[in-house]
Every structure is written in structure tokens, then in C-alpha cells.
Motif scaffolding. Structure first.
Motif, PDB file in Angstrom:
ATOM      1  N   ASP A  16       0.855  -1.185   0.000  1.00 11.36           N
ATOM      2  CA  ASP A  16       0.000   0.000   0.000  1.00 11.36           C
ATOM      3  C   ASP A  16       0.891   1.235   0.000  1.00 11.36           C
ATOM      4  O   ASP A  16       2.119   1.138   0.059  1.00 11.36           O
ATOM      5  CB  ASP A  16      -1.007  -0.008   1.154  1.00 11.36           C
ATOM      6  CG  ASP A  16      -0.389   0.202   2.525  1.00 11.36           C
ATOM      7  OD1 ASP A  16       0.811   0.540   2.621  1.00 11.36           O
ATOM      8  OD2 ASP A  16      -1.110   0.035   3.524  1.00 11.36           O
ATOM      9  N   ILE A  76      -9.274  -6.171  -5.398  1.00  7.04           N
ATOM     10  CA  ILE A  76      -9.067  -4.741  -5.626  1.00  7.04           C
ATOM     11  C   ILE A  76      -9.302  -4.443  -7.104  1.00  7.04           C
ATOM     12  O   ILE A  76      -8.736  -5.123  -7.964  1.00  7.04           O
ATOM     13  CB  ILE A  76      -7.629  -4.308  -5.268  1.00  7.04           C
ATOM     14  CG1 ILE A  76      -7.266  -4.679  -3.835  1.00  7.04           C
ATOM     15  CG2 ILE A  76      -7.420  -2.827  -5.524  1.00  7.04           C
ATOM     16  CD1 ILE A  76      -7.861  -3.827  -2.765  1.00  7.04           C
ATOM     17  N   HIS A  95      -6.235   3.441  -8.333  1.00  6.08           N
ATOM     18  CA  HIS A  95      -5.615   2.710  -7.235  1.00  6.08           C
ATOM     19  C   HIS A  95      -4.136   2.389  -7.454  1.00  6.08           C
ATOM     20  O   HIS A  95      -3.477   1.905  -6.548  1.00  6.08           O
ATOM     21  CB  HIS A  95      -6.358   1.389  -6.977  1.00  6.08           C
ATOM     22  CG  HIS A  95      -7.730   1.576  -6.457  1.00  6.08           C
ATOM     23  ND1 HIS A  95      -8.015   2.276  -5.313  1.00  6.08           N
ATOM     24  CD2 HIS A  95      -8.921   1.154  -6.931  1.00  6.08           C
ATOM     25  CE1 HIS A  95      -9.307   2.277  -5.106  1.00  6.08           C
ATOM     26  NE2 HIS A  95      -9.881   1.612  -6.085  1.00  6.08           N
ATOM     27  N   LEU A 155      -0.237   0.244  -4.395  1.00  4.98           N
ATOM     28  CA  LEU A 155      -1.598   0.742  -4.540  1.00  4.98           C
ATOM     29  C   LEU A 155      -1.876   1.873  -3.577  1.00  4.98           C
ATOM     30  O   LEU A 155      -1.307   1.931  -2.482  1.00  4.98           O
ATOM     31  CB  LEU A 155      -2.592  -0.399  -4.279  1.00  4.98           C
ATOM     32  CG  LEU A 155      -2.455  -1.626  -5.175  1.00  4.98           C
ATOM     33  CD1 LEU A 155      -3.477  -2.682  -4.774  1.00  4.98           C
ATOM     34  CD2 LEU A 155      -2.626  -1.257  -6.635  1.00  4.98           C
ATOM     35  N   ASP A 176      -5.106   4.502  -1.855  1.00  7.19           N
ATOM     36  CA  ASP A 176      -6.537   4.662  -1.561  1.00  7.19           C
ATOM     37  C   ASP A 176      -7.271   3.329  -1.502  1.00  7.19           C
ATOM     38  O   ASP A 176      -8.387   3.203  -2.002  1.00  7.19           O
ATOM     39  CB  ASP A 176      -7.205   5.564  -2.605  1.00  7.19           C
ATOM     40  CG  ASP A 176      -6.607   6.966  -2.632  1.00  7.19           C
ATOM     41  OD1 ASP A 176      -6.180   7.450  -1.576  1.00  7.19           O
ATOM     42  OD2 ASP A 176      -6.568   7.552  -3.725  1.00  7.19           O
ATOM     43  N   VAL A 177      -6.672   2.312  -0.878  1.00 12.61           N
ATOM     44  CA  VAL A 177      -7.319   0.993  -0.807  1.00 12.61           C
ATOM     45  C   VAL A 177      -7.723   0.606   0.621  1.00 12.61           C
ATOM     46  O   VAL A 177      -8.250  -0.467   0.831  1.00 12.61           O
ATOM     47  CB  VAL A 177      -6.429  -0.125  -1.398  1.00 12.61           C
ATOM     48  CG1 VAL A 177      -6.220   0.079  -2.873  1.00 12.61           C
ATOM     49  CG2 VAL A 177      -5.121  -0.232  -0.674  1.00 12.61           C
ATOM     50  N   LEU A 222     -11.045  -0.793   1.098  1.00 15.99           N
ATOM     51  CA  LEU A 222     -11.264  -2.031   0.336  1.00 15.99           C
ATOM     52  C   LEU A 222     -10.663  -3.260   1.015  1.00 15.99           C
ATOM     53  O   LEU A 222     -11.056  -4.383   0.723  1.00 15.99           O
ATOM     54  CB  LEU A 222     -10.668  -1.890  -1.073  1.00 15.99           C
ATOM     55  CG  LEU A 222     -11.265  -0.814  -1.955  1.00 15.99           C
ATOM     56  CD1 LEU A 222     -10.451  -0.683  -3.234  1.00 15.99           C
ATOM     57  CD2 LEU A 222     -12.708  -1.113  -2.277  1.00 15.99           C
ATOM     58  N   ILE A 223      -9.711  -3.049   1.927  1.00 15.69           N
ATOM     59  CA  ILE A 223      -9.047  -4.205   2.530  1.00 15.69           C
ATOM     60  C   ILE A 223      -9.528  -4.492   3.947  1.00 15.69           C
ATOM     61  O   ILE A 223      -9.170  -5.486   4.531  1.00 15.69           O
ATOM     62  CB  ILE A 223      -7.501  -4.052   2.540  1.00 15.69           C
ATOM     63  CG1 ILE A 223      -7.065  -2.827   3.318  1.00 15.69           C
ATOM     64  CG2 ILE A 223      -6.970  -4.020   1.135  1.00 15.69           C
ATOM     65  CD1 ILE A 223      -5.567  -2.702   3.479  1.00 15.69           C
TER      66      ILE A 223
END
Length: 69
Positions: free
Chosen positions: A10, A42, A48, A61, A63-64, A67-68
């Protein structure tokens, strides 16, 4: 571009895991990241992707976070 086997990080340099598959969907491709016992899905979109390093086989990546979790 085949990114299976790439290590994923990330934007804070935290390891997320390794790309194990790419799912081809109608709207966009989804990368499957194996992290421990879990898989993270993702969207593989420019929003991303912070860095794609083909030589080192790294994918960073951004801005995740949402999502995680």
C-alpha cells in the motif's frame, strides 16, 4: 500485462500480499491478492495504482484502505 506473482504494497509501504489472479469483469479487471489466509479483491484501475515496477515485480496501490478492511 501479466502481474500474477507481483508483490503488492500500500502507499504506506505495508505489504498487502501477492497477486494470485486477475478476474476479468465487464466494467473493470479485479486483482486477487493473497494475504495470509485471506484474499483481497481490488479493482485494477488507474485510481488505485501508485507505482508499477516491472523489474522488481512490485505493485504499489493507493486509496485501498476501505477495500481491505
Amino acid at each position: 500485462m501479466d502481474i500474477i506473482g507481483f508483490h503488492v504494497w500500500d502507499e504506506n509501504q505495508q505489504s498487502l500480499g501477492t497477486v494470485t489472479d486477475i478476474l476479468t469483469m465487464t466494467a473493470q479487471n479485479i486483482i486477487v491478492i493473497k494475504t495470509g489466509e485471506k484474499e483481497i479483491l481490488i479493482p485494477y484501475v488507474d485510481a488505485h495504482i501508485m507505482l508499477f515496477d516491472k523489474k522488481k515485480k512490485h505493485l504499489i496501490l493507493k486509496d485501498v484502505e476501505g477495500l481491505i478492511n
